[in-house]
Enzyme design. Structure first.
Site, PDB file in Angstrom:
ATOM      1  N   ALA A  98       0.843  -1.198   0.000  1.00  0.00           N
ATOM      2  CA  ALA A  98       0.000   0.000   0.000  1.00  0.00           C
ATOM      3  C   ALA A  98       0.874   1.242   0.000  1.00  0.00           C
ATOM      4  O   ALA A  98       2.012   1.230   0.488  1.00  0.00           O
ATOM      5  CB  ALA A  98      -0.920   0.005   1.214  1.00  0.00           C
ATOM      6  N   ASP A  99       0.351   2.313  -0.562  1.00  0.00           N
ATOM      7  CA  ASP A  99       1.060   3.586  -0.535  1.00  0.00           C
ATOM      8  C   ASP A  99       0.058   4.725  -0.655  1.00  0.00           C
ATOM      9  O   ASP A  99      -1.016   4.557  -1.235  1.00  0.00           O
ATOM     10  CB  ASP A  99       2.086   3.679  -1.663  1.00  0.00           C
ATOM     11  CG  ASP A  99       3.092   4.800  -1.425  1.00  0.00           C
ATOM     12  OD1 ASP A  99       3.874   4.701  -0.456  1.00  0.00           O
ATOM     13  OD2 ASP A  99       3.077   5.789  -2.178  1.00  0.00           O
ATOM     14  N   GLN A 100       0.410   5.871  -0.081  1.00  0.00           N
ATOM     15  CA  GLN A 100      -0.449   7.054  -0.127  1.00  0.00           C
ATOM     16  C   GLN A 100       0.370   8.241  -0.646  1.00  0.00           C
ATOM     17  O   GLN A 100       1.499   8.444  -0.207  1.00  0.00           O
ATOM     18  CB  GLN A 100      -0.972   7.363   1.281  1.00  0.00           C
ATOM     19  CG  GLN A 100      -1.983   8.492   1.326  1.00  0.00           C
ATOM     20  CD  GLN A 100      -2.384   8.845   2.753  1.00  0.00           C
ATOM     21  OE1 GLN A 100      -1.523   8.979   3.620  1.00  0.00           O
ATOM     22  NE2 GLN A 100      -3.666   8.973   2.993  1.00  0.00           N
ATOM     23  N   ALA A 152      -3.218   3.704  -2.707  1.00  0.00           N
ATOM     24  CA  ALA A 152      -3.177   2.544  -3.590  1.00  0.00           C
ATOM     25  C   ALA A 152      -2.939   1.278  -2.784  1.00  0.00           C
ATOM     26  O   ALA A 152      -2.229   1.299  -1.781  1.00  0.00           O
ATOM     27  CB  ALA A 152      -2.045   2.710  -4.607  1.00  0.00           C
TER      28      ALA A 152
END
Lengths: 202, 202
Positions: free
Chosen positions: A78-80, A115
């Site tokens: 996950a990434d922001q 994501a």
């Protein structure tokens, strides 16, 4: 509420994401992805990737990395990323940088993209990007300085220098779109897909 | 981050709402409104009030009640109502009732309305109602029973029998609209108005 199929792994060192899964009743082991995020982001930016695509690519990178070492497991990366008019903002890291970022965001509308990518045996098999749109009001510099005093180091490691669940909410006039993009993980879509695969109870 | 103008009072016994204000840095004293909510709701329903209007009326009632005893203070009343096709749902109060409510909500779309009213010297001077739209997936009864086992008494006192910040999130396929309607207080609009009145720093 997991079924006993493939083990689930969260490729992350983020306590927030681990906590989101745990509170939702989704049991996942946490494994640090050991990706040099700063280097990866710099390369993506040099290649002209849009902020949304940077979040997606970073999430895939983390999921792949851990997945390659965990055969058969479903690995969630996950990434922001914060997007102000096409420019991606990093975590501020210091009070001075947080102050500078917040002054740039003041009175403007920005997006948060979160994501998630699931990989198995080193290859991505599912992905989703959630988006929220946030509008900051034209707060005074006196307000900003007091805000930074009160929040302290807590905001240095948050994208954009704010926590909407804390005093940061007072920076905003409007918040629209997918709340899970703000929390950092598109949880509804991820859970729906985990149910389809049989990893979560229907 | 309050200014030193009129004192701010939250006319509520809800720990969640008190916590929301405190985390946002808004200092308010909590005073129980001593309104018979069940009786008031029954009267509103008998009068044919829509669920949204029930939330608004209850919020006003709580704000007025406390305001009458606190001259000069800004008193915030709040209420949350679940609306399924025009029918208002109460807090379930028991496992059996929570199960029955969740079976009715399953596979359907409902709304949550969160109303806030500010009163001064016994009269309302500001109001707002926030709305969120939530769609429950068609979970199995086995899932539901396990959910109720795991959540226990925590969901008896929540509107609809779920907490989206906990295992309840697994009941949903889609969540849209204003997240603050889910949290139970339209915080952005309230804070904006408190800034206009000078009760909060700009």
């Amino acid at each position: 509420m997991n079924n006993s199929s493939a083990p689930l792994i969260l490729a992350s060192t983020s306590a927030t994401r681990a906590d989101m899964l745990a509170r939702a009743g989704i049991v996942a082991a946490c494994v640090p992805p050991r990706v040099d995020e700063e280097e990866a982001k710099a390369a993506l930016r040099a290649a002209g990737a849009a902020p949304r695509d940077q979040a997606d690519a970073l999430a895939e990178m983390k999921a792949r990395r851990v997945s390659a070492r965990a055969p058969g497991a479903l690995v969630i990366g996950a990434d922001q990323v914060l997007d102000l008019d096409g420019e991606a903002f990093d975590k501020p890291g210091s009070r001075e940088e947080a102050r500078a970022q917040l002054l740039r965001l003041r009175g403007a509308r920005h997006h948060l993209f979160s994501a998630a990518v699931v990989a198995r045996d080193g290859a991505p098999i599912w992905r989703h990007v959630a988006r929220a749109t946030l509008t900051m009001r034209t707060f005074s510099e006196a307000f900003l300085d007091r805000y930074l005093d009160e929040e302290g180091e807590a905001v240095f490691s948050t994208v954009g220098g704010y926590r909407v669940e804390a005093r940061g909410v007072q920076l905003f006039s409007r918040i629209e779109g997918d709340w899970f993009a703000i929390l950092g993980l598109p949880l509804l879509e991820l859970a729906a897909w985990l149910r389809v695969t049989g990893a979560l109870e229907e």
